[in-house]
Design a protein around this motif. Structure first.
Motif, PDB file in Angstrom:
ATOM      1  N   UNK A 175      23.374   6.844  -2.316  1.00  0.00           N
ATOM      2  CA  UNK A 175      24.551   6.227  -2.928  1.00  0.00           C
ATOM      3  C   UNK A 175      25.618   5.787  -1.919  1.00  0.00           C
ATOM      4  N   UNK A 176      25.876   6.526  -0.825  1.00  0.00           N
ATOM      5  CA  UNK A 176      26.844   6.016   0.147  1.00  0.00           C
ATOM      6  C   UNK A 176      26.319   4.855   0.984  1.00  0.00           C
TER       7      UNK A 176
ATOM      8  N   UNK B 277      36.477   4.524  -5.467  1.00  0.00           N
ATOM      9  CA  UNK B 277      35.475   5.061  -6.391  1.00  0.00           C
ATOM     10  C   UNK B 277      34.108   5.094  -5.730  1.00  0.00           C
ATOM     11  N   UNK B 278      33.766   3.985  -5.082  1.00  0.00           N
ATOM     12  CA  UNK B 278      32.429   3.890  -4.480  1.00  0.00           C
ATOM     13  C   UNK B 278      32.282   4.834  -3.296  1.00  0.00           C
ATOM     14  N   UNK B 279      33.232   4.792  -2.373  1.00  0.00           N
ATOM     15  CA  UNK B 279      33.071   5.554  -1.135  1.00  0.00           C
ATOM     16  C   UNK B 279      33.300   7.043  -1.341  1.00  0.00           C
ATOM     17  N   UNK B 280      34.485   7.407  -1.812  1.00  0.00           N
ATOM     18  CA  UNK B 280      34.767   8.831  -1.971  1.00  0.00           C
ATOM     19  C   UNK B 280      33.893   9.441  -3.065  1.00  0.00           C
ATOM     20  N   UNK B 281      33.682   8.698  -4.153  1.00  0.00           N
ATOM     21  CA  UNK B 281      32.856   9.224  -5.239  1.00  0.00           C
ATOM     22  C   UNK B 281      31.456   9.595  -4.777  1.00  0.00           C
ATOM     23  N   UNK B 282      30.847   8.743  -3.951  1.00  0.00           N
ATOM     24  CA  UNK B 282      29.486   9.041  -3.494  1.00  0.00           C
ATOM     25  C   UNK B 282      29.471  10.098  -2.398  1.00  0.00           C
TER      26      UNK B 282
ATOM     27  N   UNK C  96      35.031  16.785 -11.264  1.00  0.00           N
ATOM     28  CA  UNK C  96      36.020  16.370 -12.259  1.00  0.00           C
ATOM     29  C   UNK C  96      37.053  15.419 -11.660  1.00  0.00           C
ATOM     30  N   UNK C  97      37.387  15.617 -10.386  1.00  0.00           N
ATOM     31  CA  UNK C  97      38.301  14.692  -9.732  1.00  0.00           C
ATOM     32  C   UNK C  97      37.700  13.312  -9.582  1.00  0.00           C
ATOM     33  N   UNK C  98      36.425  13.266  -9.195  1.00  0.00           N
ATOM     34  CA  UNK C  98      35.743  11.977  -9.074  1.00  0.00           C
ATOM     35  C   UNK C  98      35.619  11.297 -10.434  1.00  0.00           C
TER      36      UNK C  98
ATOM     37  N   UNK D   8      30.062   5.912  -9.760  1.00  0.00           N
ATOM     38  CA  UNK D   8      29.719   6.713 -10.932  1.00  0.00           C
ATOM     39  C   UNK D   8      28.555   7.650 -10.621  1.00  0.00           C
ATOM     40  N   UNK D   9      27.629   7.198  -9.779  1.00  0.00           N
ATOM     41  CA  UNK D   9      26.480   8.041  -9.446  1.00  0.00           C
ATOM     42  C   UNK D   9      26.902   9.311  -8.711  1.00  0.00           C
ATOM     43  N   UNK D  10      28.005   9.243  -7.958  1.00  0.00           N
ATOM     44  CA  UNK D  10      28.512  10.460  -7.344  1.00  0.00           C
ATOM     45  C   UNK D  10      28.917  11.478  -8.384  1.00  0.00           C
ATOM     46  N   UNK D  11      29.564  10.991  -9.460  1.00  0.00           N
ATOM     47  CA  UNK D  11      29.928  11.875 -10.573  1.00  0.00           C
ATOM     48  C   UNK D  11      28.662  12.416 -11.235  1.00  0.00           C
ATOM     49  N   UNK D  12      27.707  11.541 -11.440  1.00  0.00           N
ATOM     50  CA  UNK D  12      26.472  11.924 -12.127  1.00  0.00           C
ATOM     51  C   UNK D  12      25.745  13.047 -11.396  1.00  0.00           C
ATOM     52  N   UNK D  13      25.505  12.840 -10.109  1.00  0.00           N
ATOM     53  CA  UNK D  13      24.724  13.834  -9.374  1.00  0.00           C
ATOM     54  C   UNK D  13      25.547  15.097  -9.167  1.00  0.00           C
TER      55      UNK D  13
END
Length: 580
Positions: free
Chosen positions: A435-436, A395-400, A361-363, A307-312
């Motif tokens: 985050x990663x 979610x965790x890996x690609x998102x961050x 938006x994809x994340x 989620x933090x990847x989306x946030x930042x």
């Protein structure tokens, strides 16, 4: 720094289309998640985040957390903002009603954290870790522990931490040395003396909450070696009396704060337990099953880190767009009018901005799709629960990874001014870089995907996911081609590749599958908007979704060679030869 504006409409679209909140609201467990309440929560927490957390983002970066005489101090305003966060009940969204929570879907708790983290990523780590502690105690604590600790954790009056890492262990949790010795008699009979040191403990010490409930991994005497011999202990900063009031301080302390690249307002603590031989803790769950209990907390934390990847990404994108619209430089290439224009008119800046929006938006679509599967698993849908297991590392890996890429492009859009701290663009990149790394590095996430997750139900869980993408993307040839590539790579890894080969290709495969799922979910959003959903996004969503499907999906297809390249080339040099 550009003021934070909540992405309310895109969040609501993702919650409805990707998480399927309306379907969840039809179940007995989540019947209260009606449309009006969902909108009120998303709009309300967005306004709160923009008004209370966002103004503290820059000052938190500049002043940071400071350790003074054993006490962690935060800049002015943090205490008041946290008190207001607790008073408004945002911490309790998805927690059980019996302990003062609202019992709403995890999906909505994700939205609370998304808004708070976009506004102030460092500050948001405080409630984020508490959510994980609540889940661990709820699932593995005794009735007495739940009654004693849950209500104040749920309200946010107390905060929680997770204590895994030690100086000599790093990601190898099985190498930890902290000990827990049973207390045989006296006032604390049945409890344990905890002794050891933990590092990288997020919000391990602070004065914003009245108490801190540390969840600590340690070894019992004669416990088996490695991860099989680890137990989980609840160690409060202040002892809690039977009536719920606070007693004296436990024998624990913050030794120092780490000096970090970013998230400076989040105190990352070195914690010492039992310096005086008097640190008291309680066993949570069964002996030697602590890692299993902690992974309940870890799974939640990994989704929230994604989620933090989306946030930042959201925050960096907003700032880059505002700067590009304001910064005037050079005439448009090929234009007969040589008047300088805002840089948002230049093609390459447009490319960066549109890429930033599409990736973010994809994340987000992937995040809420995963959250919706978690909620379905909670109400007994085992297929959804297993699918969520596969989605978590994505979610965790690609998102961050996306968070870092988008924040880096944000600096690039600013040009030279992005390299100057005063603009604030660099802070987003600095904050994103952790985050990663934490909650299991992205390499560990990818390894988990190609070892444990790829084999779930004999490979059926991953195959079913890809089959759904193919079934719903008849009019998206690029997406279909990527999904088919994912099938081929998964089959090769399962049937032909050695363990080294799978691990060597794990990160590229994780990227491929992540982009396939995100593209699928974005395509669903675009169709929903074309059908009249989210009129406010009628102009933007078709464009960002198309950019993702036409530009980003083909890039992921290019990862197939790396995913199936094997490990031989990686070991063609000796370890010594790398230094030559």
């Amino acid at each position: 720094m550009t003021p934070y504006k909540p992405a309310t409409q895109d969040q609501l679209l993702a919650i409805r289309v990707n998480a399927g909140i309306e379907e969840l609201a039809k179940t007995e467990r989540f019947t209260s998640a009606e449309a009006d309440l969902v909108e009120a929560i998303v709009e309300g927490v967005g306004q709160f985040a923009a008004g209370e957390f966002a103004p503290l983002n820059r000052i938190g970066d500049l002043e940071g957390a400071k350790l003074e005489n054993g006490v962690v101090r935060l800049p002015d305003g943090f205490k008041q903002a946290y008190d207001e966060y607790v008073a408004q009940g945002w911490n309790a969204i998805a927690s059980p009603e019996e302990f003062g929570g609202q019992g709403l879907p995890f999906t909505l708790a994700c939205n609370v954290l998304e808004n708070l983290g976009s506004a102030n990523m460092a500050f948001n780590l405080l409630p984020m870790l508490s959510v994980g502690a609540i889940e661990a105690i709820e699932h593995h604590g005794s009735d007495a522990q739940r009654a004693k600790y849950m209500p104040d954790l749920v309200s946010g009056k107390w905060s929680g931490t997770m204590n895994l890492t030690e100086p000599q262990a790093g990601s190898d949790v099985g190498a930890l040395r902290s000990t827990a010795t049973p207390i045989e008699s006296g006032e604390h009979a049945g409890k344990y003396l905890i002794q050891g040191q933990k590092i990288y403990i997020t919000w391990g010490e602070h004065e914003l909450a009245e108490n801190i409930i540390h969840l600590v991994l340690a070894r019992l005497p004669d416990a088996p070696e490695g991860s099989r011999g680890i137990s989980l202990f609840l160690v409060p900063k202040y002892h809690v009396k039977d009536d719920g009031s606070l007693g004296p301080k436990n024998d624990l302390r913050c030794v120092s704060l780490e000096h970090k690249l970013g998230i400076n307002a989040s105190p990352t603590c070195v914690m010492s337990y039992g310096d005086n031989g008097e640190c008291i803790g309680e066993l949570v769950g069964a002996e030697n099953r602590g890692l299993m209990a902690m992974f309940t907390m870890m799974n939640n934390a990994r989704i929230n880190v994604g989620n933090q990847g989306v946030q930042i990404g959201e925050r960096a994108t907003q700032q880059a767009i505002a700067y590009a619209a304001d910064r005037v430089q050079s005439a448009r290439a090929g234009s007969p009018d040589k008047t300088p224009v805002a840089i948002i008119e230049h093609p390459d800046v447009r490319r960066m901005l549109l890429r930033m929006k599409a990736l973010t938006e994809g994340a987000r679509a992937l995040l809420y799709y995963c959250a919706g599967q978690v909620d379905r698993g909670t109400i007994g849908d085992n297929a959804a629960k297993l699918r969520a297991e596969v989605l978590v590392p994505l979610v965790k890996a690609w998102g961050t990874d996306i968070g870092i890429e988008v924040a880096g492009m944000g600096v690039q859009v600013h040009g030279g001014m992005g390299f100057i701290e005063e603009t604030g663009a660099a802070q987003h990149w600095r904050d994103s870089k952790i985050a990663p790394i934490y909650e299991g590095t992205n390499g560990i996430q990818a390894a988990d995907l190609v070892t444990r997750k790829l084999g779930l139900e004999g490979g059926g869980v991953v195959q079913s996911l890809i089959a759904d993408i193919l079934a719903e993307s008849a009019d998206e040839p690029q997406l279909r081609a990527l999904a088919q590539d994912c099938t081929s790579v998964a089959s090769w890894m399962s049937e032909e590749a050695s363990l080294d080969d799978r691990l060597a290709g794990s990160v590229p495969f994780c990227t491929m599958l992540s982009v396939a799922v995100a593209g699928w979910q974005l395509a669903k959003q675009a169709k929903a908007v074309a059908g009249g959903a989210a009129p406010a996004l009628a102009k933007t969503k078709p464009v960002t979704a198309r950019f993702f499907l036409d530009r980003i999906v083909p890039e992921a297809m290019g990862q197939r060679a790396a995913a199936t390249g094997g490990a031989e080339l990686l070991y063609s040099l000796s370890a010594d030869a790398f230094a030559v």
